[in-house]
Design an enzyme around this catalytic site. Structure first.
Site, PDB file in Angstrom:
ATOM      1  N   HIS A   1      -9.210  -5.714  -0.692  1.00 36.73           N
ATOM      2  CA  HIS A   1      -9.076  -5.310   0.718  1.00 36.73           C
ATOM      3  C   HIS A   1      -8.809  -6.527   1.599  1.00 36.73           C
ATOM      4  O   HIS A   1      -8.017  -6.470   2.536  1.00 36.73           O
ATOM      5  CB  HIS A   1     -10.365  -4.647   1.219  1.00 36.73           C
ATOM      6  CG  HIS A   1     -10.690  -3.352   0.558  1.00 36.73           C
ATOM      7  ND1 HIS A   1     -11.729  -3.228  -0.322  1.00 36.73           N
ATOM      8  CD2 HIS A   1     -10.119  -2.137   0.648  1.00 36.73           C
ATOM      9  CE1 HIS A   1     -11.800  -1.971  -0.748  1.00 36.73           C
ATOM     10  NE2 HIS A   1     -10.830  -1.286  -0.177  1.00 36.73           N
TER      11      HIS A   1
ATOM     12  N   ASP B   1      -3.132   1.718  -5.586  1.00 38.43           N
ATOM     13  CA  ASP B   1      -3.001   3.172  -5.412  1.00 38.43           C
ATOM     14  C   ASP B   1      -1.520   3.458  -5.187  1.00 38.43           C
ATOM     15  O   ASP B   1      -1.097   3.784  -4.075  1.00 38.43           O
ATOM     16  CB  ASP B   1      -3.848   3.627  -4.219  1.00 38.43           C
ATOM     17  CG  ASP B   1      -5.328   3.397  -4.475  1.00 38.43           C
ATOM     18  OD1 ASP B   1      -5.871   4.035  -5.390  1.00 38.43           O
ATOM     19  OD2 ASP B   1      -5.925   2.547  -3.793  1.00 38.43           O
TER      20      ASP B   1
HETATM   21  O1  PAF Z   1      -6.995   3.780  -0.154  1.00 36.21           O
HETATM   22  C1  PAF Z   1      -7.966   4.160   0.538  1.00 36.21           C
HETATM   23  O2  PAF Z   1      -8.985   3.480   0.679  1.00 36.21           O
HETATM   24  C2  PAF Z   1      -7.910   5.532   1.190  1.00 36.21           C
HETATM   25  O3  PAF Z   1      -7.278   6.462   0.375  1.00 36.21           O
HETATM   26  C3  PAF Z   1      -7.286   5.509   2.597  1.00 36.21           C
HETATM   27  C4  PAF Z   1      -5.835   5.064   2.567  1.00 36.21           C
HETATM   28  C5  PAF Z   1      -8.089   4.573   3.495  1.00 36.21           C
HETATM   29  C6  PAF Z   1      -7.321   6.907   3.210  1.00 36.21           C
HETATM   30  O4  PAF Z   1      -8.622   7.395   3.287  1.00 36.21           O
END
Ligand code: PAF
Length: 281
Positions: free
Chosen positions: A37, A150
């Site tokens: 992140h 993802d």
């Molecule tokens: O990837 C994520 O953490 C979630 O799927 C997101 C994009 C924040 C949507 O809730």
């Protein structure tokens, strides 16, 4: 860093940020932040003068038997990490702010949402598309950054943003990996020490399948071998191992254009996903 939980405060804080005319980037998250992140935040800083991060564990993207209640929630430490990284606003709405009584809208992106995780987790990508379109309308960023970890989610969001004329540049950042190669994920926190070791079979199987495909091994054979390798190393089941078109995610039977190898498998109580790029010769 301001932490905001209601829409009027968010709107006025964004308006104040925009006074200097610099672009605003959004990094949407569900919290339980890790280095992956934080790499998204660093990428956002490269593209924009101001970074807004959101933390919202979105109930609409969890199925009835999934880990919504158990999903790690660590807002205090997440908040310190984001502030240290120079994030201007943390948008952390409650479920009632995001989905007030009477909420009735569903955003559904057909095609790219249908296979892979869309088939294994019915409704998941409708939940993602719905919450991300709300986040986009709430923050109105110029840029939004998502991880390639993802990969299907990124493809769904790109399709949605294009189809709905959302004037937002969608930036995808390559998957961040631990030194041994495991893709960073909030769900890695569920793994026991032995499962953490065994989990490496997932990226290794994808890497081996990519090598076999480059050697000219048939797609079906390479995917079956990858699946068998995952199951031989502590995983209890494989949801899928597929070779798909890198843009549309349509399944491919031959490696004749840029592709993505994607896999999802279960180890203990945890479901892990991973993917890698594969180029035709
Ligand atoms: O990837 C994520 O953490 C979630 O799927 C997101 C994009 C924040 C949507 O809730």
């Amino acid at each position: 860093m301001q932490t905001l939980r209601d829409l009027p405060s968010l709107r006025s804080a964004i308006a104040a940020l925009r006074h200097d005319g610099k672009p605003v980037a959004l990094v949407p998250t569900m919290g339980a932040l890790h280095d992956g992140h934080m790499a998204l935040v660093e990428e956002a800083k490269r593209h924009a003068g101001h970074v807004v991060a959101s933390i919202f564990v979105n109930p609409k993207q969890f199925g009835p038997n999934e880990d919504l209640d158990l999903y790690p929630r660590r807002e205090a430490s997440d908040s310190r990490m984001l502030a240290d990284a120079g994030v201007a606003i943390l948008w952390a709405p409650t479920v009632d702010v995001m989905y007030p009584a009477g909420f009735a809208t569903n955003v559904s992106v057909s095609g790219v949402s249908d296979g892979l995780d869309g088939a294994a987790r019915p409704g998941h990508f409708d939940g993602v598309a719905t919450v991300v379109s709300k986040l986009f309308n709430q923050v109105r960023p110029d840029i939004a950054v998502f991880g390639e970890k993802d990969y299907q989610q990124l493809a769904v969001i790109r399709r949605m943003a294009a189809d709905l004329d959302m004037d937002i540049a969608i930036v995808g950042l390559p998957t961040q990996r631990a030194e041994d190669g495991l893709a960073l994920s909030s769900r890695n926190a569920y793994l026991t020490p032995q499962e953490r070791k065994d989990a490496l079979a997932l990226p290794r199987a994808l890497g081996e399948a990519a090598r076999q495909l480059h050697k000219g091994v048939a797609v079906g054979e390479a995917l079956e071998a990858a699946s068998a390798m995952i199951l031989a190393h502590g995983f209890s089941s494989v949801d899928y191992v597929r070779l798909c078109d890198a843009g549309t995610l349509a399944e491919m039977a031959t490696l004749d254009r840029p592709a993505r190898l994607l896999a999802a498998a279960r180890i203990g109580t945890t479901r892990l996903i991973d993917n890698i790029a594969v180029q035709p010769k």
